[in-house]
Motif scaffolding. Structure first.
Motif, PDB file in Angstrom:
ATOM      1  N   TRP A 106      15.650  96.883  37.513  1.00  0.00           N
ATOM      2  CA  TRP A 106      14.891  96.931  35.462  1.00  0.00           C
ATOM      3  C   TRP A 106      15.163  98.090  35.024  1.00  0.00           C
ATOM      4  N   LEU A 107      14.884  99.421  35.308  1.00  0.00           N
ATOM      5  CA  LEU A 107      15.409 100.286  34.553  1.00  0.00           C
ATOM      6  C   LEU A 107      16.406 100.438  34.028  1.00  0.00           C
ATOM      7  N   GLN A 108      17.600 100.257  34.226  1.00  0.00           N
ATOM      8  CA  GLN A 108      19.006 100.027  34.196  1.00  0.00           C
ATOM      9  C   GLN A 108      19.223  99.177  33.361  1.00  0.00           C
ATOM     10  N   THR A 109      18.939  97.641  34.011  1.00  0.00           N
ATOM     11  CA  THR A 109      19.471  96.294  33.051  1.00  0.00           C
ATOM     12  C   THR A 109      18.782  96.354  31.777  1.00  0.00           C
ATOM     13  N   HIS A 110      17.796  96.662  32.145  1.00  0.00           N
ATOM     14  CA  HIS A 110      16.636  96.730  30.769  1.00  0.00           C
ATOM     15  C   HIS A 110      17.162  98.120  29.729  1.00  0.00           C
ATOM     16  N   THR A 111      17.973  98.476  29.789  1.00  0.00           N
ATOM     17  CA  THR A 111      17.877 100.161  29.583  1.00  0.00           C
ATOM     18  C   THR A 111      19.775  99.503  28.274  1.00  0.00           C
ATOM     19  N   ALA A 112      20.744  98.452  29.695  1.00  0.00           N
ATOM     20  CA  ALA A 112      21.760  98.456  29.274  1.00  0.00           C
ATOM     21  C   ALA A 112      21.830  97.368  28.268  1.00  0.00           C
ATOM     22  N   LEU A 113      20.765  96.375  28.519  1.00  0.00           N
ATOM     23  CA  LEU A 113      20.875  95.457  27.730  1.00  0.00           C
ATOM     24  C   LEU A 113      20.599  95.754  25.588  1.00  0.00           C
ATOM     25  N   VAL A 114      19.596  96.323  26.007  1.00  0.00           N
ATOM     26  CA  VAL A 114      18.800  96.914  24.727  1.00  0.00           C
ATOM     27  C   VAL A 114      20.996  97.713  23.666  1.00  0.00           C
ATOM     28  N   GLN A 115      21.295  98.517  24.602  1.00  0.00           N
ATOM     29  CA  GLN A 115      22.598  98.834  24.438  1.00  0.00           C
ATOM     30  C   GLN A 115      23.833  97.915  23.712  1.00  0.00           C
ATOM     31  N   ALA A 116      23.563  96.845  24.659  1.00  0.00           N
ATOM     32  CA  ALA A 116      24.740  95.502  24.692  1.00  0.00           C
ATOM     33  C   ALA A 116      23.925  94.678  23.243  1.00  0.00           C
ATOM     34  N   GLN A 117      22.454  94.251  22.630  1.00  0.00           N
ATOM     35  CA  GLN A 117      22.658  93.858  21.764  1.00  0.00           C
ATOM     36  C   GLN A 117      23.170  94.844  20.378  1.00  0.00           C
ATOM     37  N   ALA A 118      22.984  96.091  20.558  1.00  0.00           N
ATOM     38  CA  ALA A 118      23.136  97.246  19.583  1.00  0.00           C
ATOM     39  C   ALA A 118      24.455  96.740  18.676  1.00  0.00           C
ATOM     40  N   ALA A 119      25.430  96.863  20.256  1.00  0.00           N
ATOM     41  CA  ALA A 119      27.196  96.674  20.023  1.00  0.00           C
ATOM     42  C   ALA A 119      27.375  95.357  19.120  1.00  0.00           C
ATOM     43  N   ARG A 120      26.714  94.535  19.083  1.00  0.00           N
ATOM     44  CA  ARG A 120      26.630  93.110  18.554  1.00  0.00           C
ATOM     45  C   ARG A 120      26.792  93.872  17.018  1.00  0.00           C
ATOM     46  N   TYR A 121      25.308  94.499  16.736  1.00  0.00           N
ATOM     47  CA  TYR A 121      25.826  94.308  15.149  1.00  0.00           C
ATOM     48  C   TYR A 121      27.068  95.702  14.677  1.00  0.00           C
ATOM     49  N   ALA A 122      26.824  96.590  15.711  1.00  0.00           N
ATOM     50  CA  ALA A 122      28.593  97.620  15.306  1.00  0.00           C
ATOM     51  C   ALA A 122      29.232  96.739  15.302  1.00  0.00           C
ATOM     52  N   ASP A 123      29.994  96.149  16.150  1.00  0.00           N
ATOM     53  CA  ASP A 123      31.367  95.212  15.963  1.00  0.00           C
ATOM     54  C   ASP A 123      31.299  94.703  15.472  1.00  0.00           C
ATOM     55  N   THR A 124      30.390  93.751  14.196  1.00  0.00           N
ATOM     56  CA  THR A 124      30.346  92.941  12.981  1.00  0.00           C
ATOM     57  C   THR A 124      30.293  94.183  11.944  1.00  0.00           C
ATOM     58  N   ALA A 125      30.155  96.183  12.277  1.00  0.00           N
ATOM     59  CA  ALA A 125      29.950  96.814  10.657  1.00  0.00           C
ATOM     60  C   ALA A 125      31.682  97.178  10.488  1.00  0.00           C
ATOM     61  N   ALA A 126      32.263  97.532  12.122  1.00  0.00           N
ATOM     62  CA  ALA A 126      33.262  97.805  12.560  1.00  0.00           C
ATOM     63  C   ALA A 126      34.040  96.791  11.712  1.00  0.00           C
ATOM     64  N   LEU A 127      34.564  95.370  12.087  1.00  0.00           N
ATOM     65  CA  LEU A 127      35.353  94.393  11.426  1.00  0.00           C
ATOM     66  C   LEU A 127      35.460  94.854  10.006  1.00  0.00           C
ATOM     67  N   PHE A 128      34.161  94.855   9.401  1.00  0.00           N
ATOM     68  CA  PHE A 128      34.036  94.537   7.816  1.00  0.00           C
ATOM     69  C   PHE A 128      34.932  95.628   7.427  1.00  0.00           C
ATOM     70  N   GLN A 129      34.446  97.501   8.000  1.00  0.00           N
ATOM     71  CA  GLN A 129      35.707  98.044   8.064  1.00  0.00           C
ATOM     72  C   GLN A 129      37.113  98.324   7.492  1.00  0.00           C
ATOM     73  N   ALA A 130      37.190  97.139   9.566  1.00  0.00           N
ATOM     74  CA  ALA A 130      38.601  97.239   9.814  1.00  0.00           C
ATOM     75  C   ALA A 130      39.382  96.625   8.932  1.00  0.00           C
ATOM     76  N   LEU A 131      38.799  95.157   8.186  1.00  0.00           N
ATOM     77  CA  LEU A 131      39.899  94.528   6.721  1.00  0.00           C
ATOM     78  C   LEU A 131      39.474  95.583   5.044  1.00  0.00           C
ATOM     79  N   GLY A 132      38.903  96.721   5.360  1.00  0.00           N
ATOM     80  CA  GLY A 132      39.276  97.007   3.792  1.00  0.00           C
ATOM     81  C   GLY A 132      37.614  97.166   2.910  1.00  0.00           C
ATOM     82  N   GLY A 133      37.006  96.375   3.808  1.00  0.00           N
ATOM     83  CA  GLY A 133      35.998  96.058   3.083  1.00  0.00           C
ATOM     84  C   GLY A 133      34.855  95.902   1.405  1.00  0.00           C
ATOM     85  N   GLY A 134      36.130  94.732   0.974  1.00  0.00           N
ATOM     86  CA  GLY A 134      36.290  94.381   0.040  1.00  0.00           C
ATOM     87  C   GLY A 134      35.961  95.014  -1.425  1.00  0.00           C
TER      88      GLY A 134
END
Length: 514
Positions: A454-482
């Motif tokens: 549970w310790l491992q999966t709980h920590t990994a879940l939090v990291q996976a949640q944060a990755a979704r937000y980071a991926d969104t920011a990375a796409l906007f940056q990759a496209l030039g930022g408007g």
């Protein structure tokens, strides 16, 4: 008054400026044929990403051809993040340095323009006293003479073969390169602020998850110690649980260290000292994941990315340098003229027959210089080839960034879905193992295994949640930022409380309308 002959010389010089400019005329390189397609990746992206029933697990849809807002970070719907970025843009030394470099490039262009396009006019006023020899004056013992003079001198280099125009073309390209460096700095700064805030939120969630696990382990330790006091279990089980509590406790300082360092980095990005108060705190609950994301067409990416535009301007600058080196192989024509007065007495300087003037022209043709000029031309061509290769490399990197961000959006959403299932199952297993252990139905080893899972999966879940937000920011940056939907590049700062400028078309679209 300047004589008509001098005026005619200057007029003739201006007419000759219409001559051709030697060297290559710059043309924006064509993109690879694959860039004309609709996809950034070998396999088309799915219409929507996977969905999970956890915070940050929303399904996201990609909207091809949709424009990117200038303040792209608004998609996270975080007022503290928006206020932080606005304040950071107003006081960032990195952005201020880039803007100052742009002003320097503009002033350099103005200086070159003044030196190369216009005649150089200087005024001279002087007095000279000398003893002339008896031989030259035919006066016994020589003679003391005082000569007063006042004149206006004009010099001009005819740009017959376009060397001066190529120099100015290169200087203008340098301005464009620095202009897009400002945009790249702006985009990097805002992206760093967003991703650092997301990393802080992730670390806070990881710290909270570790504290939850630790609290559960301490609660379990209390139960085990009571069982030991009644003689139901051996001392070894108590020691194992205490070890587990100590190991989990030991995981806290590294997370706290990373959190503190992330806060320090966020302060520096914001143009503050780490010790300054007022920096907002971020957690995942304060951020919203957008349901849809704009996706520029591949054919538009190179015109939107500031690093690609800066590299293109540097290529243009290298092209102009080839023209300058080529023009140096041809004759250089210089015109000069002067008009003034000279007299032996100051009161006669502007009266009487003291007027003098001259007009001259000269031509300089390189004949032999050890091959230096040809070598300089070859060096300029090689520099252009290097800049062209660097431009292609920048374009490839831009498309890679977008492809990486798109696949990350797809696969991290799937990973979060899987991780959410794993964490839920691990939690159910831990609850069941805890109840069975208290009832004496399973061994401590089974309970310990469930706790670790549970310790491992709980920590990994939090990291996976944060990755979704980071991926969104990375796409906007990759496209030039408007950046094209904002005001003047040199005045890119958005002060706190100030609305963004109304959307503007891309430079090419604006030119097409004019």
């Amino acid at each position: 008054m300047i004589p008509a002959a001098m005026q005619g010389a200057v007029l003739g010089a201006s007419l000759l400026l219409g001559g051709c400019a030697v060297g290559p005329d710059f043309k924006t390189p064509d993109l690879p044929p694959a860039a004309q397609g609709a996809d950034y990746t070998p396999a088309p992206m799915p219409a929507r990403t996977a969905q999970s029933d956890v915070p940050g697990g929303q399904s996201q849809a990609l909207l091809p051809g949709r424009d990117i807002p200038a303040q792209w970070w608004d998609v996270f719907h975080s007022e503290p993040l928006d206020q932080l970025i606005r304040a950071s843009l107003a006081q960032s030394p990195t952005l201020a340095s880039a803007q100052a470099a742009l002003r320097q490039a503009e002033a350099t262009y103005d200086a070159k323009s003044g030196n190369l396009l216009w005649p150089q006019v200087t005024g001279q006023l002087g007095a000279q006293r000398e003893r002339a020899s008896e031989v030259s004056t035919q006066v016994p013992g020589g003679q003391l003479l005082t000569l007063y003079n006042a004149s206006v001198n004009v010099s001009y280099n005819l740009d017959v073969f376009g060397g001066s125009r190529r120099q100015l073309e290169g200087a203008q390209a340098a301005i464009e390169a620095q202009r897009y460096q400002v945009e790249a700095t702006y985009l990097t700064l805002t992206s760093n602020l967003v991703t650092t805030a997301i990393r802080e939120a992730s670390l806070r969630a990881q710290l909270q998850a570790a504290l939850e696990v630790l609290q559960a382990q301490r609660d379990q330790l209390n139960v085990i110690e009571k069982q030991f006091d009644t003689g139901a279990i051996p001392k070894s089980i108590v020691l194992q649980q205490r070890t587990q509590v100590a190991q989990t406790t030991a995981t806290l300082p590294p997370i706290e260290k990373a959190l503190a360092q992330t806060r320090h980095q966020l302060a520096v990005f914001a143009g503050r000292l780490p010790s300054e108060a007022g920096l907002p705190e971020f957690d995942l609950a304060s951020l919203s994941l957008p349901d849809s994301l704009p996706l520029s067409l591949p054919s538009e990416l190179a015109r939107q990315r500031p690093d690609v535009r800066a590299s293109e301007a540097q290529l243009h600058q290298a092209s102009a340098a080839v023209g300058v080196a080529t023009a140096n192989l041809y004759p250089q024509i210089q015109l000069s003229a002067s008009y003034g007065n000279a007299a032996l007495r100051a009161r006669d300087l502007f009266t009487g027959p003291t007027t003098l003037w001259n007009i001259g022209a000269g031509l300089t043709q390189p004949i032999f210089n050890g091959g230096a000029l040809r070598a300089q031309q070859r060096a300029a061509v090689a520099a252009y080839d290097s800049a062209a290769a660097q431009y292609r490399n920048t374009v490839l990197g831009a498309f890679q960034n977008v492809a990486d961000a798109l696949r990350a959006l797809e696969l991290d959403a799937t990973a979060l879905q899987t991780q959410a299932t794993a964490e839920s199952l691990a939690r159910q297993s831990l609850d069941l193992s805890t109840a069975q252990f208290r009832a004496g139905a399973v061994s401590y080893v089974t309970l310990l295994t469930a706790q670790q899972a549970w310790l491992q999966t709980h920590t990994a879940l939090v990291q996976a949640q944060a990755a979704r937000y980071a991926d969104t920011a990375a796409l906007f940056q990759a496209l030039g930022g408007g950046w094209w939907n904002r005001g003047a590049l040199a005045d890119a700062v958005i002060a706190p409380g100030q609305a963004a400028a109304p959307p503007l078309p891309l430079p090419e679209q604006a030119a097409a309308k004019n």
